[in-house]
Write a protein that holds these residues in place. Sequence first.
Motif, PDB file in Angstrom:
ATOM      1  N   THR A 130      11.729   2.574  -5.079  1.00 14.35           N
ATOM      2  CA  THR A 130      11.155   1.244  -5.059  1.00 14.35           C
ATOM      3  C   THR A 130       9.670   1.366  -4.751  1.00 14.35           C
ATOM      4  OG1 THR A 130      13.212   0.299  -4.301  1.00 14.35           O
ATOM      5  CG2 THR A 130      11.234  -1.040  -3.998  1.00 14.35           C
ATOM      6  N   VAL A 131       8.875   0.764  -5.571  1.00 19.66           N
ATOM      7  CA  VAL A 131       7.431   0.788  -5.397  1.00 19.66           C
ATOM      8  C   VAL A 131       7.046  -0.451  -4.616  1.00 19.66           C
ATOM      9  CG1 VAL A 131       5.232   0.840  -6.647  1.00 19.66           C
ATOM     10  CG2 VAL A 131       7.224   1.997  -7.579  1.00 19.66           C
ATOM     11  N   ASP A 132       5.891  -0.430  -3.956  1.00 24.61           N
ATOM     12  CA  ASP A 132       5.481  -1.550  -3.120  1.00 24.61           C
ATOM     13  C   ASP A 132       5.430  -2.868  -3.874  1.00 24.61           C
ATOM     14  OD1 ASP A 132       3.261  -1.087  -4.647  1.00 24.61           O
ATOM     15  OD2 ASP A 132       1.869  -1.000  -2.978  1.00 24.61           O
ATOM     16  N   THR A 133       5.323  -2.836  -5.187  1.00 24.96           N
ATOM     17  CA  THR A 133       5.295  -4.056  -5.977  1.00 24.96           C
ATOM     18  C   THR A 133       6.700  -4.545  -6.290  1.00 24.96           C
ATOM     19  OG1 THR A 133       5.219  -2.792  -8.013  1.00 24.96           O
ATOM     20  CG2 THR A 133       3.110  -3.469  -7.067  1.00 24.96           C
ATOM     21  N   GLY A 134       7.717  -3.767  -5.881  1.00 28.44           N
ATOM     22  CA  GLY A 134       9.089  -4.139  -6.140  1.00 28.44           C
ATOM     23  C   GLY A 134       9.619  -3.600  -7.453  1.00 28.44           C
ATOM     24  N   THR A 181       2.848  11.282 -12.629  1.00 26.90           N
ATOM     25  CA  THR A 181       1.776  10.767 -11.793  1.00 26.90           C
ATOM     26  C   THR A 181       1.589  11.711 -10.617  1.00 26.90           C
ATOM     27  OG1 THR A 181       2.374   8.509 -12.372  1.00 26.90           O
ATOM     28  CG2 THR A 181       0.990   8.781 -10.449  1.00 26.90           C
ATOM     29  N   GLU A 182       0.335  12.010 -10.289  1.00 31.87           N
ATOM     30  CA  GLU A 182       0.069  12.838  -9.123  1.00 31.87           C
ATOM     31  C   GLU A 182      -0.200  11.923  -7.935  1.00 31.87           C
ATOM     32  OE1 GLU A 182      -2.655  16.071  -9.664  1.00 31.87           O
ATOM     33  OE2 GLU A 182      -2.289  16.033 -11.811  1.00 31.87           O
ATOM     34  N   ALA A 190       2.026   2.795  -5.035  1.00 37.04           N
ATOM     35  CA  ALA A 190       2.400   3.606  -3.878  1.00 37.04           C
ATOM     36  C   ALA A 190       3.858   3.304  -3.529  1.00 37.04           C
ATOM     37  CB  ALA A 190       1.505   3.284  -2.683  1.00 37.04           C
ATOM     38  N   PHE A 191       4.582   4.330  -3.123  1.00 35.20           N
ATOM     39  CA  PHE A 191       5.997   4.130  -2.797  1.00 35.20           C
ATOM     40  C   PHE A 191       6.450   5.161  -1.776  1.00 35.20           C
ATOM     41  CE2 PHE A 191       5.980   7.438  -5.921  1.00 35.20           C
ATOM     42  CZ  PHE A 191       7.030   8.263  -5.564  1.00 35.20           C
ATOM     43  N   ARG A 192       7.626   4.918  -1.262  1.00 41.05           N
ATOM     44  CA  ARG A 192       8.350   5.901  -0.456  1.00 41.05           C
ATOM     45  C   ARG A 192       9.823   5.724  -0.759  1.00 41.05           C
ATOM     46  NH1 ARG A 192       7.319   3.683   5.642  1.00 41.05           N
ATOM     47  NH2 ARG A 192       7.794   1.525   5.226  1.00 41.05           N
ATOM     48  N   HIS A 197       3.841   8.005  -0.966  1.00 41.93           N
ATOM     49  CA  HIS A 197       3.272   8.692  -2.120  1.00 41.93           C
ATOM     50  C   HIS A 197       2.279   7.713  -2.738  1.00 41.93           C
ATOM     51  CE1 HIS A 197       6.371  11.813  -1.926  1.00 41.93           C
ATOM     52  NE2 HIS A 197       7.151  10.825  -1.557  1.00 41.93           N
ATOM     53  N   ILE A 198       1.003   8.075  -2.726  1.00 37.30           N
ATOM     54  CA  ILE A 198      -0.063   7.175  -3.175  1.00 37.30           C
ATOM     55  C   ILE A 198      -0.703   7.775  -4.421  1.00 37.30           C
ATOM     56  CG2 ILE A 198      -2.215   6.038  -2.513  1.00 37.30           C
ATOM     57  CD1 ILE A 198      -1.353   6.744   0.445  1.00 37.30           C
TER      58      ILE A 198
END
Length: 75
Positions: A4-8, A19-20, A50-52, A60-61
Amino acid sequence: MTATVDTGMRLSAAEMRHTEYTSPKELADVLGVSLATVYRYLERGLYPGAFRYTDKANWHIPIRYLSDPMPVRSA
């Protein structure tokens, strides 16, 4: 595997491999702010992409924020 990414939105494992990523510590050094400030920015969703993996996992950014580090501000 997805995350899940911060944007949902959801990213597939294949998308994440292309992606690095950088760490909150490295971004804090570039911004010249404390690590706590970067974590606040991340929790507020100011770095799209960014996600975790879990609430306790490392962030991870996307590395694009090292060259353009200012967080996205909501209007």
